[in-house]
Structure formats: C-alpha cells, structure tokens
Scaffold this motif. Structure first.
Motif, short mmCIF file in Angstrom:
data_model
loop_
_atom_site.label_atom_id
_atom_site.label_comp_id
_atom_site.label_asym_id
_atom_site.label_seq_id
_atom_site.Cartn_x
_atom_site.Cartn_y
_atom_site.Cartn_z
N UNK A 52 0.54 -1.00 0.16
CA UNK A 52 0.28 0.01 -0.14
C UNK A 52 1.11 1.54 0.31
N UNK A 53 1.93 0.86 0.67
CA UNK A 53 2.64 1.99 0.97
C UNK A 53 3.44 2.76 -0.86
N UNK A 54 3.61 2.17 -1.17
CA UNK A 54 4.48 1.69 -3.00
C UNK A 54 3.42 2.43 -3.47
N UNK A 55 2.38 1.65 -3.60
CA UNK A 55 1.78 2.06 -4.61
C UNK A 55 1.13 4.30 -4.50
N UNK A 56 0.70 3.21 -3.00
CA UNK A 56 0.63 5.44 -2.36
C UNK A 56 1.68 6.66 -2.97
N UNK A 57 2.89 6.05 -2.32
CA UNK A 57 3.57 6.96 -2.84
C UNK A 57 4.19 7.18 -3.79
#
Lengths: 340, 291
Positions: free
Chosen positions: B135-140
């Motif tokens: 999720x972090x990678x996606x959002x970033x």
C-alpha cells in the motif's frame, strides 16, 4: 475464558455442533473479507489517476487517442456498462484466472505470477522455517532463564536485530559475503548452469539470512513473554508443587499453552512475508512475487499490479483461515467449542 | 525488566525512574542525543547543507568532509545530520496523528454503540488483510512524494493495529469493578472516561506513539531506499538509495557512505524500542490483552 473446562471427548454431538457453528461462522467471515478484498482490487485501477483505459495501454499511447476513439474502446471493453455488470465481469475473470496481459512485456498476467510465485514461496518458506526454529528456541530458553542475567542481553539483542532495516542488512551481507569474501552469490535465483539444487541453495543463502535475522527478534520476544506468562500461571505452579520433574513440566505443561499464541503469530506472518519480501527480492534481484509487484507499480503496469495485489491479499486471507482451522488441532479447548 | 513491585516507591524521583527503568533510560539518553543531532542539523547548519556541492565527487573522508562526499560531491556528514531531522519530524508527526486516530477510533469501537463498533471492527479486519508495504509503495508512487503526502499516507495506513489494541484496553477497563460501580451510580460515558479510566488508558498511548514512530522510521527509510523518497530533501533512506544506485558496495566507500545512515536508522529505532518495551513492562498487565 470459562472457569470450568471439562475435557469432554470431541465426539459428543453438542461439541461437534458447537465446532461446526464456529467453523461456519469463521468461514462466513472470511468470505466477507474476501469479497471486500476483491472489491478493492476491482476498484484499484479505476481509482488511480488516469481512468480504466490505462488497463490497455501506456499513458503516452493513450494520450494520442481522440476522445471518440477513447469512447469506442470504453464501450467495446464494457467500461460503459453499469458498474455492477463490470464487477461481475471482473469476478468471472478472477475465477477463470484470466487476469489480462502485462503492459510492459505483453505476457499473460497469470503466467507472470505463476512464474514468480514458486520463487517467493521457496524464499519465504525457507526463511519462515529458519526464523521459527531459531526464534522459538531462543525464546523458550530466554523465558526459562530470565533470572540469569544473560536474559537481558538476549532481549537487547532481539531489540537490535528487530530494529535493523532489512535493506541495509541486505547491503551489508552483500558487501561482506558477496564482495569481500566472495562466498555467496548476490543476485538472482539460479546460477549460469541452470537449475541445480546446489545453485538454488547457494542463491538462497543471503536473502534467507536477511529475512531470518530481521525476523527472529519479533518471534523471540513474543515467545519469551508467552513463556513467562505461562510459567507463572496457576496450573503450572500447581504442577510444580505436585513434584512433576522439570523436563516433563516444561514439555507437557508449559510449552503447549505457551506456543499457542506463537502459532497464530507465525501463520499471520507467513501471509505478510510474501509482501514483505519486496525489499529483499529487490536488493538481491530475486525473481519472486515481491519484485514483480514492485516492478509493476514502478512501470505503472496496471493489469500486472492488479494481479499481484490480488495474490498477495489472498495469501494473507488464506493464512488467516489456515491459522483458524489448525488452532483447534493444537488447543483442545477450541475443539470442544467450550469457548464459544 | 519486570521487577516485582514489592515496595511502593518512596519518593517521586524513584517513581519517575521506575516508569522508564534502566533500559528505558538508556533509550531516552540515546534518543535525546539523536534529537540533539537533528536540532543541530536544523538550526545550526546552513539551509543547503547536504544538498550543495562542497567538493569533488567520491572523495574519501578528510578534515573538510569527515565522511567524504557522494557522487555529486555533496557532504555525506551533512546529509546524515540533516537526515536525522527529516526522519524524526516525520516520525513524530505521524505518530501523533496515528495515536489520536487510534485513540478516537479504538475508543469509539470500545464504548460506542454496538453497530458502530461492529462496523469499525470489520473495517479494521479488512485493513489488516492488505499488505502495508505494498500500500505504501502504491500510494507513494501515485500520490507523490512530498512530506505532507508521505505523512498522511503513513498515518492512514498505520492506525488499525493500535486502534484494535486500544479498543481491547477500553473494554478491559470498562469491566473493572470501580468503573462498573460508577456506572451503576449513573455516571455517563464521558465522565467515566475522564474521571475513572483516563489514568489507566492514558499511559497506554505512550507505547502506541513510540511503536508507531519506530515503524514510520523504518517504512520511510524503506520507501526512500526504493527510490520513492523526495529527492530534494536529504534523508537516511535517500542516501542509501544512491549507495544502491551507484553500486558503492563494490568499493571501500560503503564504509563511510552506507554505514553511518544504516547505523543511524538502527540506533533511532533501538532507542524508541527500549523506551517502548520498558514502559509496556511497567504498565498494568491487565490492560495488555492486545489482539
């Protein structure tokens, strides 16, 4: 927890009914979570900037299309349909394992995932076994010897390994074992001479070491505190007072209840480790699911991204379910349904 | 570690020492040193420290550049010092927001109406199934890498676990005898919370804050390392990203280039962990039925 735990044989009809209701309820819950996970996965490419058409081409190629051409593609592929019909189509594609084609290399998403998944399972599986064995052993010892001074040191050691960033440890291992001493390969999963057992094992060493070292701290601390609470519990003190020898006491009265919560923790970990291996797989260029996911996100490859995300989420749900289903095998109280 | 509380604390000073314990005090000293470093980087060093070229590329450590320079001739020690501020500011802001979110949501799930509680708990169940790092990678990747967005993403994704812990704590507290007695005499929820439960629940927010800060530091560094950081702001993870990109570990330079930021991240997380575990050890064990 109820006060009186009669050890009723598991076969009584009432107990069996209790267990079935319990299992039925849990499975319903999981179906609910699964449904929500599928919905989120369905919404993922639609929510990200660029609209659903990006499932079919790169942003640059889409920018060249006229508004009419866009509309035509949208109708052709059903994006003009009402959203619930689109959702049904999506569900059908998931069930038939037809997840589209990757934008970056034109491969079938299902094939790309099928290629990557075994590597991740090998990597994560090996590290889970190593982490569990080492972490639990140290945790049990740490719990038994908490008063002997060394306990504090192991605890601090656990905190330190738990705090090291995975990617940094991976780099250090590469520096020492790969570059300085040149005793282990630093990238890929197989050597130049194809898939041999020795080559596979050799390429597993550093990634598994990274995952294991950064993973044992947590399991150690969890096992240790679980041991401590069971060691001071009344049944164990009573057993000790009855004069049961220490070895038997630990084996029969302490270990089983103490390791129950650890079992749940590890099962949940397995599900997340596949996603957590992204960093390690990236640093060691290991051809697994994590690297595939990261590559898909970096390349804005929506179909591949959707596919890998789905598999990663399903793994967590499955491991949750497995944890629930195996728990009664370990805990007789859950088997009789006495707690429900 | 958990010393049995045989004798009550005699003077206030002892009680304060008790809250942290020896381990926690080591952690607190360590953390103050790092905060001091961050303050030095923020207030004393010039604004372009770590961003400006001060020497030739790939210089070895010397008097002028104690940790050498990177591939663009920027001072690595400056990057390390400024990075401390970046990391800690983000960690503290996100930890504060997450703690408030977790307290409000977990509290509502604990004492709110039944329907609200079950909606929140199902929501948490779903969030816990989603892999955080992905999720972090996606959002970033899609929302951008500025400080504010990074902070918001982290807070939104990190609240569920502590919310669940706090809900369990609220439920345990609410079933304690003195709270039940007060309720039987007609006390309202907010009075119960302020008067009878706050002294039990309040301290629990400290480990939540500390644990969240730890995770933020690791996740932030990981994202920056993967190339998803803000390239204009020096940070530990970004320095390590350039190490990886330039293949620094093939030369001796890894020692002063890759070593210090990694040690800094580890030490910061260790100091927070020491504080967190020793406070958790000292809190009422009845309230620790997390998960």
């Amino acid at each position: 927890m109820s006060a009186i735990q009669t050890s009723a044989p598991a076969a009584t009809p009432a107990a069996r009914r209790g267990r079935l209701t319990y299992l039925g309820g849990r499975i319903l819950e999981y179906l609910g979570v699964l449904f929500v996970a599928l919905t989120l996965n369905f919404l993922l490419p639609r929510a990200l900037p660029g609209g659903p058409l990006k499932l079919f081409g790169s942003p640059e190629s889409l920018a060249r299309l006229t508004a009419e051409e866009r509309a035509q593609i949208a109708t052709e592929y059903g994006f003009g349909d009402p959203i619930h019909l689109q959702f049904l189509d999506y569900l059908k594609s998931v069930v038939t394992l037809d997840l589209g084609t990757s934008l970056s290399d034109g491969r079938e998403v299902t094939a790309a995932i099928a290629d990557a998944l075994p590597w991740t399972l090998l990597l994560v599986g090996t590290s889970i076994v190593a982490t569990t064995l080492i972490g639990i052993t140290l945790g049990v010892i740490g719990g038994m010897r908490r008063r002997e001074g060394k306990g504090a040191f192991t605890l601090i050691g656990a905190i330190v390994v738990d705090s090291i960033p995975q990617f940094w440890l991976a780099m250090l291992l590469i520096v020492w074992f790969g570059v300085k001493w040149q005793i282990a390969p630093t990238f890929g999963a197989t050597g130049p001479d194809g898939t041999t057992v020795a080559g596979l094992a050799e390429h597993l060493v550093l990634p598994v070491a990274t995952l294991t070292i950064t993973g044992i701290g947590y399991i150690f601390m969890y096992t240790r505190s679980s041991m401590l609470s069971v060691l001071t519990s009344e049944p164990v003190q009573h057993a000790h007072a009855r004069g049961i020898p220490r070895g038997r006491l630990v084996r029969r009265h302490v270990l089983r209840p103490a390791l129950l919560p650890v079992h749940t923790l590890i099962m949940l970990d397995i599900g997340f480790l596949a996603a957590g291996a992204i960093v390690v797989e990236t640093v060691f260029a290991y051809p697994g699911l994590g690297r595939l996911t990261f590559g898909a996100i970096a390349a804005r490859d929506y179909p591949l991204m959707q596919g890998t995300f789905l598999v990663l989420t399903l793994m967590v749900v499955l491991m949750n379910l497995l944890a629930d289903l195996t728990y009664p095998l370990l805990d007789p109280r859950a088997r009789t349904g006495a707690n429900q | 570690m958990s010393a049995p509380a045989t004798s009550p604390p005699v003077v206030a000073r002892d009680r304060r020492r008790d809250l942290l314990g020896r381990q926690g005090r080591v952690g607190a000293v360590l953390l103050s040193l790092i905060v001091g470093t961050a303050a030095y980087g923020f207030f004393i060093l010039p604004d372009d420290a770590g961003k400006a070229r001060v020497g030739l590329p790939y210089e070895r450590p010397s008097g002028a550049n104690p940790l050498g320079t990177d591939d663009l001739g920027r001072d690595l020690l400056d990057q390390l010092l400024v990075g401390a501020g970046t990391s800690l500011t983000l960690a503290f802001i996100v930890a504060a927001v997450t703690t408030v979110l977790a307290a409000v949501i977990g509290g509502l799930a604990g004492i709110g109406p039944r329907w609200l509680s079950s909606i929140i708990m199902r929501g948490i169940d779903v969030m816990l199934v989603l892999p955080e790092l992905v999720l972090f990678i996606l959002a970033a990747t899609f929302l951008g890498q500025s400080f504010g967005i990074r902070a918001a993403i982290l807070a939104v994704i990190l609240w569920p676990v502590p919310a669940r812990v706090l809900r369990a704590a609220v439920l345990t507290t609410w079933s304690r005898a003195h709270v039940e007695a007060a309720r039987a005499m007609g006390a309202g929820q907010s009075w119960l919370l302020a008067r009878h439960a706050s002294y039990l629940l309040g301290p629990l927010l400290v480990p939540v804050f500390v644990r969240t800060a730890m995770r933020v530091i690791i996740y932030d560094a990981t994202l920056s390392f993967l190339g998803l950081g803000d390239p204009t702001v020096p940070s530990w993870g970004t320095t390590l990203y350039w190490v990886q990109v330039n293949g620094v570990f093939l030369s001796d330079a890894w020692l002063w280039w890759a070593g210090p930021p990694g040690v800094a991240i580890t030490l910061t997380v260790v100091s927070l962990a020491l504080i967190g575990t020793s406070i958790e050890d000292r809190l009422n064990p009845n309230l620790q039925e997390s998960r």
